[in-house]
Design a protein around this motif. Sequence first.
Motif, PDB file in Angstrom:
ATOM      1  N   GLY A  38       0.822  -1.198   0.000  1.00 18.83           N
ATOM      2  CA  GLY A  38       0.000   0.000   0.000  1.00 18.83           C
ATOM      3  C   GLY A  38       0.860   1.253   0.000  1.00 18.83           C
ATOM      4  N   CYS A  40       1.085   5.330   1.112  1.00 14.76           N
ATOM      5  CA  CYS A  40       0.481   6.323   2.007  1.00 14.76           C
ATOM      6  C   CYS A  40       1.298   7.609   1.979  1.00 14.76           C
ATOM      7  N   GLU A  66       3.261  -0.943   4.151  1.00 15.14           N
ATOM      8  CA  GLU A  66       1.947  -1.599   4.170  1.00 15.14           C
ATOM      9  C   GLU A  66       2.052  -2.838   3.286  1.00 15.14           C
ATOM     10  N   LEU A 149      -4.538  -3.911   3.671  1.00 10.27           N
ATOM     11  CA  LEU A 149      -5.078  -2.863   4.550  1.00 10.27           C
ATOM     12  C   LEU A 149      -4.765  -3.125   6.024  1.00 10.27           C
ATOM     13  N   PRO A 152      -2.697  -0.018   8.044  1.00 12.87           N
ATOM     14  CA  PRO A 152      -3.498   1.126   8.496  1.00 12.87           C
ATOM     15  C   PRO A 152      -4.590   0.734   9.486  1.00 12.87           C
ATOM     16  N   PRO A 184      -8.083   6.707   3.975  1.00 13.47           N
ATOM     17  CA  PRO A 184      -8.034   5.319   4.458  1.00 13.47           C
ATOM     18  C   PRO A 184      -8.097   5.218   5.976  1.00 13.47           C
ATOM     19  N   ILE A 320      -9.793   0.392  -1.947  1.00  7.89           N
ATOM     20  CA  ILE A 320      -8.653   0.330  -2.861  1.00  7.89           C
ATOM     21  C   ILE A 320      -9.113   0.859  -4.211  1.00  7.89           C
ATOM     22  N   ASP A 339      -8.479   9.256  -5.371  1.00 13.49           N
ATOM     23  CA  ASP A 339      -7.811   8.150  -4.687  1.00 13.49           C
ATOM     24  C   ASP A 339      -8.190   8.079  -3.214  1.00 13.49           C
ATOM     25  N   LYS A 341      -7.141   4.559  -1.375  1.00 14.79           N
ATOM     26  CA  LYS A 341      -5.946   3.751  -1.139  1.00 14.79           C
ATOM     27  C   LYS A 341      -5.438   3.226  -2.486  1.00 14.79           C
TER      28      LYS A 341
END
Length: 348
Positions: A38, A40, A66, A149, A152, A184, A320, A339, A341
């Motif tokens: 992920g 961030c 992530e 996920l 987070p 998120p 997502i 956006d 995630k």
Amino acid sequence: MRAVTVIPGVPGSLRLLDDYPEPTTEEGSILVEALAVGVCGTDLEIIEGKYGEAPPGTDHLVLGHESLGRVIEDPTGTLQAGDLVAGIVRHPDPVPCPNCAVDEWDMCRNDMFTEHGIKALPGFARQRWRIQPRFAVGLDPALSEVGVLLEPTSVVVKAWDHIFRIGQRAEWQPRTALITGAGPIGLLAALLASQRGLSVHVLDLATDGPKPALAGALGATYHAGSIDKLDFEPDVIVECTGAPAVVLEAMYKVAPTGIVCLAGVSSGGRTVDLDAGSLNRTLVLENNVVFGSVNANRRHWDAAAEALSQADRSWLASLITRRVPLSEYAAAYSPGPQDIKVILDFTA
């Protein structure tokens, strides 16, 4: 193997290396094939050269904290080949401080911790990585599309854990939670508030796009605008924007004996008008608590894995909004207006 790297402190150094070294057993006994990573705001700050620290002996830092992967081998028997796994980001400092000594590394007191993809440990944005068993979190096989996920989610599990711990200072029966920010972290905070039986409200600036519908799917009430326009006082506010004005408004808006958790990180360099005396009077006379929360320890990660397994899979998948193939890695680190995630997909 391929890995997404930066040179910390050097803006514009983001690269996809084709010949990054294979992970050694010094990193951990569990060998993992990367499935997804992920993206961030912390990654973007590292890319901009504002943050980040390479591991000792190298100039490069592999990005990605992530994670989601599949076990290739685990000679310890902690996990089995084929299991889904995520790697815990923070490792305790070597001294250790009193909190790290009892595996509460999220509360490290001397800042000597290390973090995958952030501070002195290579991240997970590489085709294969290793992890020690104590930092490997197994996941329900049904979470193969959304398990990325977990990191987070662990952050907001820790926030809610501390909220309810603080609430035990007196007879406290919270009914209403306000989440400021529908990114998120905010939406996952709303999910956990819903799982805890609270009446949930989500506040964000967006008036269209996916955010209102995602909040509504949780049974939450969505508000677009400012806190001072709300006609209720929440028992709990989880502030996820880091915007100074919103942080200040949250402190004023929370109900008597209420709790404000600051989970968003401000960038600094901005000022707001503040009547410190008025704020002091409000917080003191109403017995309110304001605290900050970041990161998570092992029990929070385990609780986050359980929370995800109980959540609606289609709702989680809707968080997502983009899956970017590794070959197009640069696009993953270029935020789009809709956006929520963005995922770097190692399987595409």
